[in-house]
Design a protein around this motif. Structure first.
Motif, PDB file in Angstrom:
ATOM      1  N   GLU A   1      41.486 -14.465  13.591  1.00  0.00           N
ATOM      2  CA  GLU A   1      41.998 -14.994  12.329  1.00  0.00           C
ATOM      3  C   GLU A   1      41.278 -14.295  11.191  1.00  0.00           C
ATOM      4  N   LEU A   2      41.914 -14.254  10.013  1.00  0.00           N
ATOM      5  CA  LEU A   2      41.329 -13.556   8.878  1.00  0.00           C
ATOM      6  C   LEU A   2      40.225 -14.389   8.244  1.00  0.00           C
ATOM      7  N   PRO A   3      38.961 -13.911   8.269  1.00  0.00           N
ATOM      8  CA  PRO A   3      37.859 -14.664   7.667  1.00  0.00           C
ATOM      9  C   PRO A   3      37.687 -14.307   6.192  1.00  0.00           C
ATOM     10  N   ALA A   4      36.955 -15.147   5.487  1.00  0.00           N
ATOM     11  CA  ALA A   4      36.631 -14.875   4.089  1.00  0.00           C
ATOM     12  C   ALA A   4      35.281 -14.171   4.006  1.00  0.00           C
ATOM     13  N   ALA A   5      35.095 -13.387   2.943  1.00  0.00           N
ATOM     14  CA  ALA A   5      33.790 -12.769   2.707  1.00  0.00           C
ATOM     15  C   ALA A   5      32.738 -13.856   2.579  1.00  0.00           C
ATOM     16  N   GLY A   6      31.583 -13.620   3.180  1.00  0.00           N
ATOM     17  CA  GLY A   6      30.504 -14.604   3.155  1.00  0.00           C
ATOM     18  C   GLY A   6      30.497 -15.547   4.334  1.00  0.00           C
ATOM     19  N   THR A   7      31.544 -15.522   5.165  1.00  0.00           N
ATOM     20  CA  THR A   7      31.597 -16.381   6.341  1.00  0.00           C
ATOM     21  C   THR A   7      30.540 -15.962   7.357  1.00  0.00           C
ATOM     22  N   ALA A   8      29.895 -16.939   7.957  1.00  0.00           N
ATOM     23  CA  ALA A   8      28.822 -16.661   8.918  1.00  0.00           C
ATOM     24  C   ALA A   8      29.382 -16.085  10.217  1.00  0.00           C
ATOM     25  N   VAL A   9      28.627 -15.153  10.795  1.00  0.00           N
ATOM     26  CA  VAL A   9      28.903 -14.623  12.125  1.00  0.00           C
ATOM     27  C   VAL A   9      27.885 -15.242  13.072  1.00  0.00           C
ATOM     28  N   LEU A  10      28.369 -15.796  14.203  1.00  0.00           N
ATOM     29  CA  LEU A  10      27.484 -16.493  15.127  1.00  0.00           C
ATOM     30  C   LEU A  10      27.502 -15.856  16.504  1.00  0.00           C
ATOM     31  N   GLY A  11      26.324 -15.828  17.122  1.00  0.00           N
ATOM     32  CA  GLY A  11      26.182 -15.412  18.503  1.00  0.00           C
ATOM     33  C   GLY A  11      25.358 -16.445  19.238  1.00  0.00           C
ATOM     34  N   ASP A  12      25.871 -16.953  20.346  1.00  0.00           N
ATOM     35  CA  ASP A  12      25.209 -18.031  21.093  1.00  0.00           C
ATOM     36  C   ASP A  12      24.898 -19.218  20.184  1.00  0.00           C
TER      37      ASP A  12
END
Length: 358
Positions: free
Chosen positions: A284-295
């Motif tokens: 889906e298209l995210p907004a600038a500033g949206t957090a990226v998560l791993g685990d």
């Protein structure tokens, strides 16, 4: 306002404000325009602020404050950065040696402030700094047929070969300077510099004479450059250390005189920065500033995202932890799946010199 506002309005442009300038956003159906540029050639008015630097000490003065070497020879250019004492990017600048003057292209709305700042720092040096944003027009020609396009309308010279080199010629008896760009769209690219008074005639020739071309605005510029993996000033560069962006083409690491060099060199010598710039394919298209998560832990954030016309899916640039190894991450509070991918997203006729390299 844009130098070519009447031209853009007559072609049905939608406008936006950027850096105090009114720019063409798009001409309708920007996704189709994007694909037309990817498969052929498009023309856009570049939104640069322009400075003209003259005086015997012009090369030495600018070389002492930017991150890259300023060329000594007429007809050559360089991409450079202006950094603060902490090594963070304040501006990105194209510097061209035009014989008895330097031409500097900076982000929109920044030329006047930069000129005032630099004038205050000139003491005994022979340096004159003038703002020429309203006097000169810079037209971008981009696409796999860009070379054919420029050659079809250019008189007296051949198309310049190389990166950030230029030559002078004419288009319909109008004097122009033709710059071979560093391919920020991931396609062959050139920039045509002419007087503002004659820019509409040059734009008309580029679109209607010789090989066919289509005008495009800032929205298509954003989708083209993101697909090419090109970080832009307002979304990725401003306020960040160049090492984090892998922006090696803008920095001469052997220079020791410009502001912020100590910080940049320290990061370089340490072997790796704290973050790196990566591409993400998103569901889906995210907004600038949206957090990226791993685990389920935050590992970075989105800097810019678009719906890619070439790939028919959302793509994004993100700054993530340098040591992130997983290709599978999630984006935002709703854990939208995304995959880390190698840049560029799209391989074109050229390769952007700003593609991150670590």
């Amino acid at each position: 306002m844009t130098v070519l506002e009447t031209f853009h309005a007559n072609h049905g442009a939608t406008f936006e404000e950027r850096g105090g300038r009114r720019l063409a956003r798009h001409y309708g159906r920007p996704e189709r325009t994007h694909l037309a540029v990817r498969n052929g050639v498009g023309i856009t008015e570049m939104a640069y602020g322009v400075l003209v630097i003259t005086g015997d000490d012009r090369v030495e003065y600018v070389d002492n404050v930017v991150s890259n070497r300023v060329p000594d020879d007429d007809g050559e250019g360089a991409y450079a950065l202006l950094c603060d004492p902490q090594g963070r990017i304040e501006l990105d600048i194209y510097v061209y040696n035009a014989g008895e003057r330097l031409l500097l292209f900076v982000p929109p709305g920044r030329a006047r402030g930069l000129a005032e700042e630099w004038r205050e720092k000139v003491f005994i040096q022979d340096v004159e700094i003038e703002v020429a944003s309203d006097d000169l027009a810079v037209l971008g020609v981009h696409g796999p047929k860009a070379t054919e396009k420029v050659a079809s309308v250019l008189n007296k010279i051949g198309v310049p070969e190389g990166e950030l080199v230029f030559d002078r010629g004419t288009i319909n008896d109008i004097g122009v300077t033709v710059i071979a760009s560093d391919d920020p769209t991931g396609e062959d690219g050139y920039e045509i510099v002419c007087s503002a008074a004659e820019s509409e005639a040059v734009m008309d020739a580029l679109i209607n004479y010789g090989t066919g071309a289509i005008p495009f605005g800032s929205r298509t510029w954003e989708t083209l450059t993101l697909e090419a993996g090109t970080p832009l000033f307002s979304s990725e560069l401003e306020g960040r250390v160049p090492n984090v962006l892998g922006l090696r083409n803008a920095v001469d690491f052997e220079k020791g005189c410009f502001v912020g060099q100590e910080v940049i060199s320290r990061v370089e010598n340490r072997g790796q920065p704290s973050q790196r710039l990566v591409g993400l394919r998103c569901s889906e298209l995210p907004a600038a500033g949206t957090a990226v998560l791993g685990d389920d832990e935050t590992v970075g954030e989105i800097t810019r995202a678009v719906q890619s016309p070439s790939l028919s899916e959302p793509i994004a640039l993100a700054l993530v932890e340098f040591g992130l190894e997983s290709e599978d991450v999630t984006v935002g509070d709703e854990s939208v799946p995304a995959t880390v991918t190698e840049l560029p997203f799209v391989e074109g006729s050229g390769r952007s010199a700003r593609v991150p390299f670590y």
